[in-house]
Write an enzyme that holds these catalytic residues in place. Structure first.
Site, mmCIF file in Angstrom:
data_model
loop_
_atom_site.group_PDB
_atom_site.id
_atom_site.type_symbol
_atom_site.label_atom_id
_atom_site.label_comp_id
_atom_site.label_asym_id
_atom_site.label_seq_id
_atom_site.Cartn_x
_atom_site.Cartn_y
_atom_site.Cartn_z
ATOM 1 N N HIS A 107 0.874 -1.099 -0.206
ATOM 2 C CA HIS A 107 -0.057 -0.214 0.116
ATOM 3 C C HIS A 107 0.784 1.208 -0.037
ATOM 4 C CE1 HIS A 107 -3.551 2.220 0.994
ATOM 5 N NE2 HIS A 107 -2.947 2.990 1.490
ATOM 6 N N ASN A 136 -2.392 8.064 -12.341
ATOM 7 C CA ASN A 136 -2.631 9.306 -11.681
ATOM 8 C C ASN A 136 -2.201 8.987 -10.606
ATOM 9 O OD1 ASN A 136 -4.405 10.436 -13.768
ATOM 10 N ND2 ASN A 136 -6.335 9.591 -12.902
ATOM 11 N N HIS A 193 -3.112 3.957 -2.930
ATOM 12 C CA HIS A 193 -2.580 2.476 -3.376
ATOM 13 C C HIS A 193 -1.908 2.653 -4.742
ATOM 14 C CE1 HIS A 193 -2.239 -1.760 -2.202
ATOM 15 N NE2 HIS A 193 -1.721 -1.793 -3.627
ATOM 16 N N HIS A 253 -1.300 2.465 -8.215
ATOM 17 C CA HIS A 253 -2.242 1.926 -9.142
ATOM 18 C C HIS A 253 -2.290 2.769 -10.371
ATOM 19 C CE1 HIS A 253 -5.277 4.547 -7.541
ATOM 20 N NE2 HIS A 253 -6.050 4.294 -8.609
HETATM 21 ZN ZN LIG Z 1 -3.947 -0.416 -0.304
#
Ligand SMILES: [Zn+2]
Length: 360
Positions: free
Chosen positions: A136, A176, A187, A189
């Site tokens: 994370h 982004n 997180h 991504h």
């Molecule tokens: Zn996460």
């Protein structure tokens, strides 16, 4: 790399891409009681510009900045199911729960209120979330080159898969990063959009590339690349197969384009060695960007690829990374000139930004 496709509780596809040898089979079941989503997005064409606009009113209810212990992109743990049923993962991709475009959207009338000049179509396409790591608190820039290579392979896999879907005309992988960009989940991504039309930006770039080719017999981006490499004043990093430079007419206070030396239409067309080399140069670019203000730089990283069906011989794959941060604590807002007229006024000189990035 091992690829495992599964289904979430509401029927959405999730695909695990494992690059760690010996990873157990991905068999975890999504135990949540999730209502099936019925996305209702549509696209309408602005009659004054001929540009398509996506209308996805169902997205208003999406998750907004949940606390870290409720992050839906973290792996699941006992009593805490998330979007990823497994207890760990390398890279995972799944269909967005609140998509701007989806395969299942219903038909709509072909015009808005019978106005023949305003075309209307279902927002038929696909949107996926790509989680780069199960950690994370990590970031793309903290990934190993090995993992970045996996992500490149995932983008290429998804580009090929999206291109086979009925109606998808362009595939756009992007990231982004940072609250300043409006990121609702911290997180690490990115996302992939499969648009049911060729985007205005890509249409314009193909038009310009076609005009340039007719006039000069060469590709405009190839000539720009050669000229930037020769001048050197805006080059930030370079390798055998890629060059990263601040564009000479940069719009954003921080902007870097990462361009392959060979003209390829899209990510699937990259060779093995070009993919490995991208991992190294992009990590260097991200390290320099984070060093600019000595803090994690909020940025948007946008892959420009050829459309699925048109302009494939004219397109030249590249990545554009840019930030809204013009000083350590000041944001560039898209105000009157930018938002009203699409004319960017940049408060920073591209050459100076490149010099600062090179010095990091
Ligand atoms: Zn996460």
């Amino acid at each position: 790399m091992r690829r495992t496709s599964r289904r979430l509780a509401d029927g959405r596809e999730i695909i695990y891409f494992d690059d760690t040898p010996g990873t157990p089979e991905r068999v975890a079941v999504d135990t949540r009681d999730l209502p099936e989503q019925a996305p209702h997005s549509e696209v309408r064409r602005d009659p004054l510009t001929n540009e398509w606009v996506g209308i996805a009113a169902h997205r208003q209810t999406r998750t907004y900045k949940p606390p870290a212990d409720l992050c839906p992109l973290c792996p699941s743990s006992p009593g805490r199911p998330t979007e990823v049923p497994e207890s760990s993962y390398d890279v995972v991709v799944f269909e967005n729960r609140f998509p701007s475009f989806a395969e299942s959207v219903p038909d709509v009338p072909s015009t808005v209120d019978g106005m023949p000049m305003v075309a209307r179509a279902p927002g038929r396409g696909r949107c996926e979330v790509v989680c780069f790591t199960s950690d994370h608190n990590s970031s793309f820039g903290a990934l190993t080159p090995h993992r970045v290579r996996t992500v490149v392979d995932v983008w290429a896999d998804r580009t090929e898969a999206f291109a086979k879907l009925p109606g998808v005309e362009q595939v756009f992988p992007f990231e982004n990063r940072g609250e300043e960009i409006g990121v609702t989940l911290s997180h690490p991504h990115g996302q992939i959009y499969g648009y049911p039309f060729v985007t205005p930006k890509t249409s314009r770039m193909l038009e310009v590339a076609g005009q340039y080719l007719a006039a000069h017999g060469t590709h405009v981006l190839g000539d720009v690349l050669a000229a930037e490499r020769a001048a050197g004043s805006r080059v930030v990093a370079s390798s055998d197969h890629w060059t990263a430079f601040v564009p000479s007419a940069a719009r954003w206070p921080v902007e870097v384009h990462v361009v392959p030396h060979r003209q390829v239409p899209d990510l699937p067309a990259l060779s093995e060695v070009e993919r490995d080399d991208f991992a190294v140069i992009y990590l260097e670019v991200l390290r320099r960007l984070d060093g600019l203000y000595n803090k994690p730089l909020p940025y948007i990283a946008a892959w420009h690829q050829a459309p699925v069906r048109t302009g494939r011989d004219l397109a030249w794959l590249h990545l554009e990374v840019f930030s809204v941060l013009r000083t350590a604590d000041k944001l560039k807002y898209l105000a009157g000139s930018e938002s009203g007229m699409a004319v960017w006024i940049n408060d920073t000189a591209p050459e100076q930004v490149a010099e600062r990035l090179r010095a990091i």
